[in-house]
Design an enzyme around this catalytic site. Sequence first.
Site, PDB file in Angstrom:
ATOM      1  N   GLU A 143       0.824  -1.213   0.000  1.00 58.64           N
ATOM      2  CA  GLU A 143       0.000   0.000   0.000  1.00 58.64           C
ATOM      3  C   GLU A 143       0.852   1.254   0.000  1.00 58.64           C
ATOM      4  O   GLU A 143       1.650   1.471   0.920  1.00 58.64           O
ATOM      5  CB  GLU A 143      -0.896   0.015   1.240  1.00 58.64           C
ATOM      6  CG  GLU A 143      -1.781   1.242   1.325  1.00 58.64           C
ATOM      7  CD  GLU A 143      -2.509   1.361   2.654  1.00 58.64           C
ATOM      8  OE1 GLU A 143      -1.988   0.902   3.678  1.00 58.64           O
ATOM      9  OE2 GLU A 143      -3.624   1.928   2.649  1.00 58.64           O
ATOM     10  N   GLU A 241     -11.813   2.665   5.966  1.00 58.98           N
ATOM     11  CA  GLU A 241     -10.734   2.933   6.930  1.00 58.98           C
ATOM     12  C   GLU A 241     -10.719   4.427   7.241  1.00 58.98           C
ATOM     13  O   GLU A 241      -9.831   5.171   6.801  1.00 58.98           O
ATOM     14  CB  GLU A 241      -9.397   2.484   6.360  1.00 58.98           C
ATOM     15  CG  GLU A 241      -8.281   2.463   7.369  1.00 58.98           C
ATOM     16  CD  GLU A 241      -6.956   2.037   6.767  1.00 58.98           C
ATOM     17  OE1 GLU A 241      -6.637   2.454   5.630  1.00 58.98           O
ATOM     18  OE2 GLU A 241      -6.219   1.304   7.436  1.00 58.98           O
TER      19      GLU A 241
HETATM   20  O1  LIG Z   1      -2.307   3.325   7.043  1.00 58.70           O
HETATM   21  C1  LIG Z   1      -3.126   2.782   6.283  1.00 58.70           C
HETATM   22  O2  LIG Z   1      -3.889   3.379   5.474  1.00 58.70           O
HETATM   23  C2  LIG Z   1      -3.219   1.301   6.259  1.00 58.70           C
HETATM   24  O3  LIG Z   1      -4.117   0.787   5.614  1.00 58.70           O
HETATM   25  C3  LIG Z   1      -2.192   0.445   6.987  1.00 58.70           C
HETATM   26  O4  LIG Z   1      -2.514  -0.898   6.823  1.00 58.70           O
HETATM   27  C4  LIG Z   1      -2.108   0.704   8.455  1.00 58.70           C
HETATM   28  O5  LIG Z   1      -1.292   1.730   8.767  1.00 58.70           O
HETATM   29 MG   LIG Z   2      -5.027   2.143   4.272  1.00 58.45          MG
END
Ligand SMILES: O=C(O)C(=O)[C@H](O)CO
Ligand SMILES: [Mg+2]
Length: 257
Positions: A143, A241
């Site tokens: 990511e 998220e």
């Molecule tokens: O920080 C993020 O956006 C995430 O998805 C990581 O997995 C956690 O820090």
């Molecule tokens: Mg993330």
Amino acid sequence: MPKFAANLSFLFAEQPFPERFARAAAAGFAGVEYLFPYAWPAAEIAGWLRDAGLQQVLFNLPPGDWAAGERGIACLPGREKEFAAGVEQALAYAEALGCRRVHCLAGLRPAGVDEARLTATYIANLRHAADRFAALGASVLIEPINSRIDMPGYWLDDVGRAFSLCAAVDRDNVRVQLDLYHAQIIQGDLARTIEANLERIGHIQIADNPGRHEPGSGEINYPFLFALLDRLGYAGWVGCEYQPMTTTEAGLAWLTK
Ligand SMILES: O=C(O)C(=O)[C@H](O)CO
Ligand SMILES: [Mg+2]
């Protein structure tokens, strides 16, 4: 609309962790993700998932010493044995929870180590993780995280470099976890980035910008992006998220728009 997973490290945080599973199911989520499962026995988490009828969508590989500020060890030379041990621990949890996606945090850029060595270490660790998780039919995700606002010093802080590293690792089960909040801060151009790289996207996460709150609270046109994902036939999950502006349930109105 895509299928959404509640990120229990951000949502329903008004409740103790074990109670968040039932709250997510009651709110209509079919899947959940969170940072790390390791503080709980896998069998207990499997019970919470089963009782709530939820799918475990994603969690992270062990990140090194998170409390001390580490944010992954995959790019760090000299930590390979610790990384491999973390892969085995995550593999056991993924098998117990029926999880088929794990995110591999890259780590913070260490002083005095040249980029070529960090990149070689990262690629070798990812290949090792990919080959171990392939046995489970699982994907290892990388990511791009913005280092300007949320994670200063993070090594993988560029969207284009994440996709080129994904190709360099050369494993079919290594994909990009495209967090649209980070991508917006890093470079914007979200629709074209999704369209141009769809086959290498293994997971998507969402939050609005600025503030990392629920969709509709900032500048990102999520109804447009959800329609784009549907049009492109994106069959993966979208992880929610974000930090709710008030309570989690009060912030879910965007789901029904
Ligand atoms: O920080 C993020 O956006 C995430 O998805 C990581 O997995 C956690 O820090
Ligand atoms: Mg993330």
